[in-house]
Design an enzyme around this catalytic site. Structure first.
Site, PDB file in Angstrom:
ATOM      1  N   TYR A 131      -4.819  -8.042  14.314  1.00 62.71           N
ATOM      2  CA  TYR A 131      -6.123  -8.033  14.992  1.00 62.71           C
ATOM      3  C   TYR A 131      -6.960  -9.290  14.729  1.00 62.71           C
ATOM      4  O   TYR A 131      -8.060  -9.420  15.281  1.00 62.71           O
ATOM      5  CB  TYR A 131      -6.899  -6.760  14.647  1.00 62.71           C
ATOM      6  CG  TYR A 131      -6.393  -5.527  15.398  1.00 62.71           C
ATOM      7  CD1 TYR A 131      -5.361  -5.607  16.334  1.00 62.71           C
ATOM      8  CD2 TYR A 131      -6.953  -4.275  15.181  1.00 62.71           C
ATOM      9  CE1 TYR A 131      -4.902  -4.485  17.016  1.00 62.71           C
ATOM     10  CE2 TYR A 131      -6.503  -3.145  15.872  1.00 62.71           C
ATOM     11  CZ  TYR A 131      -5.477  -3.261  16.790  1.00 62.71           C
ATOM     12  OH  TYR A 131      -5.036  -2.145  17.474  1.00 62.71           O
ATOM     13  N   ASN A 159      -3.843   1.748  15.333  1.00 66.14           N
ATOM     14  CA  ASN A 159      -4.442   1.421  16.635  1.00 66.14           C
ATOM     15  C   ASN A 159      -4.939   2.720  17.269  1.00 66.14           C
ATOM     16  O   ASN A 159      -4.662   3.804  16.757  1.00 66.14           O
ATOM     17  CB  ASN A 159      -3.439   0.685  17.534  1.00 66.14           C
ATOM     18  CG  ASN A 159      -2.195   1.505  17.770  1.00 66.14           C
ATOM     19  OD1 ASN A 159      -2.246   2.581  18.371  1.00 66.14           O
ATOM     20  ND2 ASN A 159      -1.060   1.026  17.278  1.00 66.14           N
ATOM     21  N   SER A 178      -7.756  -5.057   9.898  1.00 65.10           N
ATOM     22  CA  SER A 178      -7.997  -6.009  11.009  1.00 65.10           C
ATOM     23  C   SER A 178      -7.569  -7.450  10.734  1.00 65.10           C
ATOM     24  O   SER A 178      -7.694  -8.294  11.625  1.00 65.10           O
ATOM     25  CB  SER A 178      -9.471  -6.018  11.471  1.00 65.10           C
ATOM     26  OG  SER A 178      -9.756  -4.927  12.307  1.00 65.10           O
ATOM     27  N   THR A 179      -7.086  -7.770   9.521  1.00 64.84           N
ATOM     28  CA  THR A 179      -6.828  -9.185   9.223  1.00 64.84           C
ATOM     29  C   THR A 179      -5.390  -9.626   9.502  1.00 64.84           C
ATOM     30  O   THR A 179      -5.013 -10.757   9.187  1.00 64.84           O
ATOM     31  CB  THR A 179      -7.182  -9.527   7.754  1.00 64.84           C
ATOM     32  OG1 THR A 179      -6.387  -8.716   6.875  1.00 64.84           O
ATOM     33  CG2 THR A 179      -8.648  -9.268   7.478  1.00 64.84           C
ATOM     34  N   GLY A 180      -4.600  -8.743  10.111  1.00 66.99           N
ATOM     35  CA  GLY A 180      -3.248  -9.132  10.515  1.00 66.99           C
ATOM     36  C   GLY A 180      -3.207  -9.334  12.020  1.00 66.99           C
ATOM     37  O   GLY A 180      -3.792 -10.271  12.568  1.00 66.99           O
ATOM     38  N   ILE A 195       0.824  -1.224   0.000  1.00 64.57           N
ATOM     39  CA  ILE A 195       0.000   0.000   0.000  1.00 64.57           C
ATOM     40  C   ILE A 195       0.856   1.271   0.000  1.00 64.57           C
ATOM     41  O   ILE A 195       0.427   2.303  -0.496  1.00 64.57           O
ATOM     42  CB  ILE A 195      -0.999  -0.003   1.179  1.00 64.57           C
ATOM     43  CG1 ILE A 195      -2.113   1.007   0.886  1.00 64.57           C
ATOM     44  CG2 ILE A 195      -0.313   0.283   2.501  1.00 64.57           C
ATOM     45  CD1 ILE A 195      -3.427   0.645   1.447  1.00 64.57           C
ATOM     46  N   ASP A 253       0.777  -0.355   9.404  1.00 64.66           N
ATOM     47  CA  ASP A 253       1.038   0.887  10.145  1.00 64.66           C
ATOM     48  C   ASP A 253       2.549   1.184  10.161  1.00 64.66           C
ATOM     49  O   ASP A 253       2.993   2.299   9.826  1.00 64.66           O
ATOM     50  CB  ASP A 253       0.498   0.670  11.577  1.00 64.66           C
ATOM     51  CG  ASP A 253       0.312   1.956  12.352  1.00 64.66           C
ATOM     52  OD1 ASP A 253       0.524   3.038  11.782  1.00 64.66           O
ATOM     53  OD2 ASP A 253      -0.067   1.860  13.546  1.00 64.66           O
ATOM     54  N   GLY A 291       3.033  -4.162  11.091  1.00 65.15           N
ATOM     55  CA  GLY A 291       2.182  -4.401   9.908  1.00 65.15           C
ATOM     56  C   GLY A 291       2.150  -3.221   8.963  1.00 65.15           C
ATOM     57  O   GLY A 291       3.156  -2.556   8.712  1.00 65.15           O
TER      58      GLY A 291
HETATM   59  N1  AR6 Z   1       0.683  -3.173   2.220  1.00 64.88           N
HETATM   60  C1  AR6 Z   1      -0.551  -3.723   2.221  1.00 64.88           C
HETATM   61  N2  AR6 Z   1      -0.977  -4.595   3.173  1.00 64.88           N
HETATM   62  C2  AR6 Z   1      -0.105  -4.916   4.151  1.00 64.88           C
HETATM   63  C3  AR6 Z   1       1.203  -4.385   4.228  1.00 64.88           C
HETATM   64  C4  AR6 Z   1       1.597  -3.463   3.198  1.00 64.88           C
HETATM   65  N3  AR6 Z   1       2.796  -2.893   3.175  1.00 64.88           N
HETATM   66  N4  AR6 Z   1       1.819  -4.902   5.326  1.00 64.88           N
HETATM   67  C5  AR6 Z   1       0.921  -5.729   5.923  1.00 64.88           C
HETATM   68  N5  AR6 Z   1      -0.235  -5.758   5.204  1.00 64.88           N
HETATM   69  P1  AR6 Z   1      -2.059  -5.373  10.180  1.00 64.88           P
HETATM   70  P2  AR6 Z   1      -4.528  -4.999  11.765  1.00 64.88           P
HETATM   71  C6  AR6 Z   1      -1.510  -6.498   5.460  1.00 64.88           C
HETATM   72  O1  AR6 Z   1      -1.500  -6.277  11.204  1.00 64.88           O
HETATM   73  O2  AR6 Z   1      -4.827  -6.439  11.716  1.00 64.88           O
HETATM   74  C7  AR6 Z   1      -0.440  -2.559  13.900  1.00 64.88           C
HETATM   75  O3  AR6 Z   1       0.598  -2.814  14.808  1.00 64.88           O
HETATM   76  C8  AR6 Z   1      -1.432  -7.702   6.384  1.00 64.88           C
HETATM   77  O4  AR6 Z   1      -0.956  -8.831   5.681  1.00 64.88           O
HETATM   78  O5  AR6 Z   1      -1.189  -4.352   9.547  1.00 64.88           O
HETATM   79  O6  AR6 Z   1      -5.643  -4.016  11.478  1.00 64.88           O
HETATM   80  C9  AR6 Z   1      -1.316  -1.367  14.320  1.00 64.88           C
HETATM   81  O7  AR6 Z   1      -0.561  -0.380  14.971  1.00 64.88           O
HETATM   82  C10 AR6 Z   1      -2.911  -7.842   6.748  1.00 64.88           C
HETATM   83  O8  AR6 Z   1      -3.632  -8.552   5.738  1.00 64.88           O
HETATM   84  O9  AR6 Z   1      -3.326  -4.538  10.763  1.00 64.88           O
HETATM   85  C11 AR6 Z   1      -2.325  -2.012  15.222  1.00 64.88           C
HETATM   86  O10 AR6 Z   1      -1.813  -2.152  16.533  1.00 64.88           O
HETATM   87  C12 AR6 Z   1      -3.422  -6.412   6.744  1.00 64.88           C
HETATM   88  O11 AR6 Z   1      -2.407  -5.637   6.102  1.00 64.88           O
HETATM   89  C13 AR6 Z   1      -2.534  -3.386  14.615  1.00 64.88           C
HETATM   90  O12 AR6 Z   1      -1.341  -3.690  13.911  1.00 64.88           O
HETATM   91  C14 AR6 Z   1      -3.668  -5.837   8.125  1.00 64.88           C
HETATM   92  O13 AR6 Z   1      -2.671  -6.289   9.044  1.00 64.88           O
HETATM   93  C15 AR6 Z   1      -3.677  -3.393  13.623  1.00 64.88           C
HETATM   94  O14 AR6 Z   1      -3.915  -4.709  13.195  1.00 64.88           O
END
Ligand code: AR6
Length: 175
Positions: A127, A30, A123-125, A17, A40, A38
């Site tokens: 969370y 968060n 939310s799919t990482g 992204i 973020d 992730g």
């Molecule tokens: N581009 C696109 N998608 C991505 C990328 C990227 N560069 N990197 C990871 N993903 P997550 P959450 C996908 O964990 O579940 C953070 O620490 C990943 O494979 O990023 O909403 C925040 O600060 C997954 O499918 O977000 C919060 O504390 C998706 O992005 C917490 O994680 C979301 O995964 C939020 O958790």
């Protein structure tokens, strides 16, 4: 994969992204808005310290809501930060809160005159939201929003890895 919905386009791509050239990209943050892992972590790394500086002024964000900052050094001009629900069992308003993330992010875009937005799979990482369920909520919510808001010309889902892309593709075909 790309579909036309009235005057708007909804597309699915596999990728990162932080590299998207849409006017805004969405961060799965968060409630502190002070960074994390992730998506973020990737956004703050690629966008530089200006984004975090602006986030500090915002004083956090409740789950299901969204806030706007500049894009710092990113190709995108803006970052929309939204906070997805932590998944427990699906019986704790997770679908409502997840849908709200997509809707509130798009409302901010409409209010700012932003015409193209890229979303990650919120939310799919960390969370823990099951991908297939999250994909259905995400796509249903965005489709409903676009039906009433043709001012948003393009929504792109940027899926990280083949499994995420396949889940969204299946959900989009099933709508
Ligand atoms: N581009 C696109 N998608 C991505 C990328 C990227 N560069 N990197 C990871 N993903 P997550 P959450 C996908 O964990 O579940 C953070 O620490 C990943 O494979 O990023 O909403 C925040 O600060 C997954 O499918 O977000 C919060 O504390 C998706 O992005 C917490 O994680 C979301 O995964 C939020 O958790």
């Amino acid at each position: 994969m790309e579909i036309q919905l009235g005057r708007s386009v909804l597309e699915l791509v596999e990728g990162d992204i932080t590299q998207q050239d849409t006017e805004a990209i969405v961060n799965a943050a968060n409630t502190s808005l002070l960074g994390g892992g992730g998506v973020d972590g990737a956004i703050h790394r690629a966008g530089g310290p200006k984004i975090l500086e602006e986030c500090r002024q915002l004083g956090g964000c409740p789950t299901g809501e969204a806030r706007l900052t500049s894009g710092g050094n990113l190709p995108a001009r803006y970052v929309i930060h939204t906070v997805g629900p932590v998944y427990k069992d699906g019986l704790h308003r997770e679908p409502d809160l997840l849908g709200s993330c997509y809707r509130e992010s798009l409302k901010l875009a409409s209010a700012k005159g932003i015409k193209s937005v890229a979303f990650p799979s919120i939310s799919t990482g960390a969370y823990g939201y099951p991908l297939a369920d999250a994909a259905r909520v995400a796509l249903t919510t965005v489709k409903a929003y676009l039906a009433e808001h043709p001012e948003i010309e393009r929504v792109r889902f940027v899926l990280f890895g083949k499994a995420a892309y396949a889940a969204y593709e299946a959900a989009l075909r099933g709508l």
